[in-house]
Design an enzyme around this catalytic site. Structure first.
Site, PDB file in Angstrom:
ATOM      1  N   CYS A 129     -34.439  19.571  26.942  1.00  0.00           N
ATOM      2  CA  CYS A 129     -35.327  20.725  27.168  1.00  0.00           C
ATOM      3  C   CYS A 129     -34.485  21.975  27.361  1.00  0.00           C
ATOM      4  O   CYS A 129     -33.496  21.941  28.102  1.00  0.00           O
ATOM      5  CB  CYS A 129     -36.207  20.480  28.384  1.00  0.00           C
ATOM      6  SG  CYS A 129     -37.351  21.842  28.666  1.00  0.00           S
ATOM      7  N   CYS A 133     -35.083  23.738  34.197  1.00  0.00           N
ATOM      8  CA  CYS A 133     -35.576  23.823  35.578  1.00  0.00           C
ATOM      9  C   CYS A 133     -34.592  23.073  36.482  1.00  0.00           C
ATOM     10  O   CYS A 133     -34.099  21.998  36.099  1.00  0.00           O
ATOM     11  CB  CYS A 133     -36.958  23.198  35.693  1.00  0.00           C
ATOM     12  SG  CYS A 133     -38.177  24.004  34.630  1.00  0.00           S
ATOM     13  N   CYS A 136     -35.176  19.252  37.558  1.00  0.00           N
ATOM     14  CA  CYS A 136     -35.557  18.319  36.497  1.00  0.00           C
ATOM     15  C   CYS A 136     -34.335  17.749  35.784  1.00  0.00           C
ATOM     16  O   CYS A 136     -33.480  18.494  35.296  1.00  0.00           O
ATOM     17  CB  CYS A 136     -36.458  19.061  35.516  1.00  0.00           C
ATOM     18  SG  CYS A 136     -36.807  18.148  34.018  1.00  0.00           S
ATOM     19  N   GLU A 177     -40.673  21.099  27.018  1.00  0.00           N
ATOM     20  CA  GLU A 177     -41.771  22.023  27.305  1.00  0.00           C
ATOM     21  C   GLU A 177     -42.676  22.042  26.062  1.00  0.00           C
ATOM     22  O   GLU A 177     -42.311  22.597  25.022  1.00  0.00           O
ATOM     23  CB  GLU A 177     -41.182  23.418  27.599  1.00  0.00           C
ATOM     24  CG  GLU A 177     -42.162  24.570  27.511  1.00  0.00           C
ATOM     25  CD  GLU A 177     -43.446  24.391  28.313  1.00  0.00           C
ATOM     26  OE1 GLU A 177     -43.363  24.162  29.532  1.00  0.00           O
ATOM     27  OE2 GLU A 177     -44.541  24.466  27.711  1.00  0.00           O
ATOM     28  N   SER A 208     -49.058  19.696  29.786  1.00  0.00           N
ATOM     29  CA  SER A 208     -48.452  20.357  30.948  1.00  0.00           C
ATOM     30  C   SER A 208     -47.437  21.395  30.471  1.00  0.00           C
ATOM     31  O   SER A 208     -46.649  21.142  29.566  1.00  0.00           O
ATOM     32  CB  SER A 208     -47.755  19.289  31.793  1.00  0.00           C
ATOM     33  OG  SER A 208     -47.035  19.892  32.821  1.00  0.00           O
ATOM     34  N   SER A 231     -47.033  23.545  35.572  1.00  0.00           N
ATOM     35  CA  SER A 231     -45.932  23.233  36.491  1.00  0.00           C
ATOM     36  C   SER A 231     -45.691  24.491  37.314  1.00  0.00           C
ATOM     37  O   SER A 231     -45.046  25.416  36.856  1.00  0.00           O
ATOM     38  CB  SER A 231     -44.662  22.891  35.708  1.00  0.00           C
ATOM     39  OG  SER A 231     -44.834  21.701  35.019  1.00  0.00           O
ATOM     40  N   HIS A 233     -44.937  25.027  41.140  1.00  0.00           N
ATOM     41  CA  HIS A 233     -43.724  24.813  41.946  1.00  0.00           C
ATOM     42  C   HIS A 233     -43.253  25.977  42.816  1.00  0.00           C
ATOM     43  O   HIS A 233     -42.373  25.777  43.651  1.00  0.00           O
ATOM     44  CB  HIS A 233     -42.542  24.344  41.079  1.00  0.00           C
ATOM     45  CG  HIS A 233     -42.886  23.245  40.134  1.00  0.00           C
ATOM     46  ND1 HIS A 233     -43.700  22.197  40.479  1.00  0.00           N
ATOM     47  CD2 HIS A 233     -42.545  23.045  38.835  1.00  0.00           C
ATOM     48  CE1 HIS A 233     -43.850  21.388  39.429  1.00  0.00           C
ATOM     49  NE2 HIS A 233     -43.162  21.893  38.435  1.00  0.00           N
ATOM     50  N   CYS A 351     -38.920  12.449  34.894  1.00  0.00           N
ATOM     51  CA  CYS A 351     -38.728  12.734  33.472  1.00  0.00           C
ATOM     52  C   CYS A 351     -37.274  13.061  33.149  1.00  0.00           C
ATOM     53  O   CYS A 351     -36.623  13.807  33.818  1.00  0.00           O
ATOM     54  CB  CYS A 351     -39.680  13.842  33.018  1.00  0.00           C
ATOM     55  SG  CYS A 351     -39.069  15.495  32.954  1.00  0.00           S
TER      56      CYS A 351
HETATM   57 FE1  SF4 Z   1     -38.146  21.291  30.704  1.00  0.00          FE
HETATM   58 FE2  SF4 Z   1     -40.336  20.536  31.984  1.00  0.00          FE
HETATM   59 FE3  SF4 Z   1     -37.945  19.720  32.826  1.00  0.00          FE
HETATM   60 FE4  SF4 Z   1     -38.609  22.285  33.114  1.00  0.00          FE
HETATM   61  S1  SF4 Z   1     -39.625  20.526  34.097  1.00  0.00           S
HETATM   62  S2  SF4 Z   1     -36.642  21.489  32.355  1.00  0.00           S
HETATM   63  S3  SF4 Z   1     -39.854  22.611  31.283  1.00  0.00           S
HETATM   64  S4  SF4 Z   1     -38.899  19.184  30.893  1.00  0.00           S
END
Ligand code: SF4
Length: 363
Positions: A129, A133, A136, A177, A208, A231, A233, A351
């Protein structure tokens, strides 16, 4: 002698087609070309649809009630699975995480989450991605490429075929994303929801996003039954800029205006996902700010305790801390606030964690 394969005409002019990424019209055209070339009757079209979208075996060869020459021709002209299964991990809580290898290299992951009354598939839309973030694992692993629509759909049909447990819900919340791979996501929604293709109910799908305003509105226009999750946060731009870098481009005011428009246009509540990062975004001030920002948006809030991964800059919140924050929110926000149980922690459940672990292992 078999007539030549339809390589240089129409849809086939660029070589074998990935069938799971075709719209319903494209599928009909491609299938018709193959059937006509072999003089096969029209009812084969229905058999083909059934095999491809409902049963989806590993290979065309296994479509047992089709004549062998047709299976061979399909094998030559079409690609059924753009992803190769690599491994599966099953958690103590029965969450199943699948890792898939892409034809161009690299892996992506999908998760099956069983609950007493539902089975949710969580699917990826990008390899890695680009948003990065800070909470993540996918973001930490970097960006490796966009998934094609066929790869997004393949996660669903292959997981269904492999596990024997069809989904009751599908969430676009895996790696990536979704709205940064918008055209492929739209096509995958089309294939998944078209009654002549996979035929999954649009109202049981959730997309999402961290928030790309115009695309949130367009998604609502094109697929009003599909639910939107944001998302969220952080309710302050200075904090959200730090933890979701895309917030610098699309600040909260614009993102929340789009969420409000989406709720108005579709008549559906927006789900605000909020990962609780202890000491960072779970103070009374945060709770008041959330209440102020979301009060007039038809919505609900899902709180999720941060699930640590190696090198993560945050800790896991205690249950007590989650409950206290929820109580403040119930007072300040007034809508439904639920705490979502973290699933599959013993198999790198959050994830991107399984792929990240493998990247690390490969050095
Ligand atoms: Fe990407 Fe979603 Fe992880 Fe943010 S939370 S880095 S948008 S996968």
């Amino acid at each position: 002698m078999m007539p030549p394969a339809p390589k240089d005409v129409g849809l086939f002019s660029e070589g074998p087609l990935e069938i799971l990424g075709l719209s319903q019209e494209q599928f009909s055209e491609a299938a018709q070309e193959v059937l006509s070339a072999l003089g096969e009757p029209h009812y084969r079209m229905h058999q083909l649809r059934d095999w491809i979208y409902k049963r989806t075996p590993d290979r065309f060869e296994l479509m047992s009630d089709l004549p062998r020459p047709l299976r061979e021709r399909l094998q030559e002209s079409l690609i059924l699975h753009p992803l190769d299964f690599e491994l599966e991990k099953i958690s103590r809580d029965k969450t199943r995480k699948s890792l898939w290898r892409r034809k161009e290299g690299g892996t992506i992951e999908s998760v099956l989450i069983p609950e007493p009354s539902r089975t949710t598939y969580c699917i990826s839309t990008q390899a890695g991605c680009p948003v990065k973030c800070t909470f993540c694992a996918t973001g930490v692993g970097g960006f490796l490429g966009q998934l094609r629509a066929s790869e997004i759909v393949d996660q669903v049909v292959s997981m269904r075929q492999r596990t024997g447990t069809p989904p009751t819900n599908i969430v676009y919340m895996g790696m990536g994303e979704p709205l940064l791979n918008f055209e492929a996501v739209l096509r995958s929604l089309e294939v998944l929801t078209d009654p002549n293709q996979v035929g999954f109910g649009a109202r049981r799908i959730t997309v999402s996003t961290v928030g790309i305003p115009e695309r949130m509105r367009r998604l609502g226009d094109l697929f009003p039954q599909v639910k939107l999750a944001l998302s969220f946060h952080a309710a302050r731009d200075e904090l959200r800029d730090q933890i979701i870098p895309l917030n610098r481009k699309y600040p909260l005011k614009e993102v929340l205006a789009a969420a409000r428009d989406h709720a108005r246009a579709t008549g559906k509540r927006v789900t605000f996902e909020y990962i609780v990062l202890p000491g960072v975004n779970d103070t009374q001030r945060d709770s008041r700010e959330i209440g102020r920002r979301l009060r007039d948006i038809p919505s609900r809030i899902n709180l999720i305790g941060f699930n640590p991964f190696r090198g993560a800059p945050y800790e896991k919140p205690s249950v007590q801390r989650l409950l206290v924050f929820r109580n403040w929110l119930e007072r300040d926000y007034g809508g439904t606030v639920t705490i979502r149980r973290s699933r599959g922690e013993d198999i790198d459940g959050a994830c991107g964690q399984l792929s990240l672990r493998r990247l690390e292992a490969r050095g």
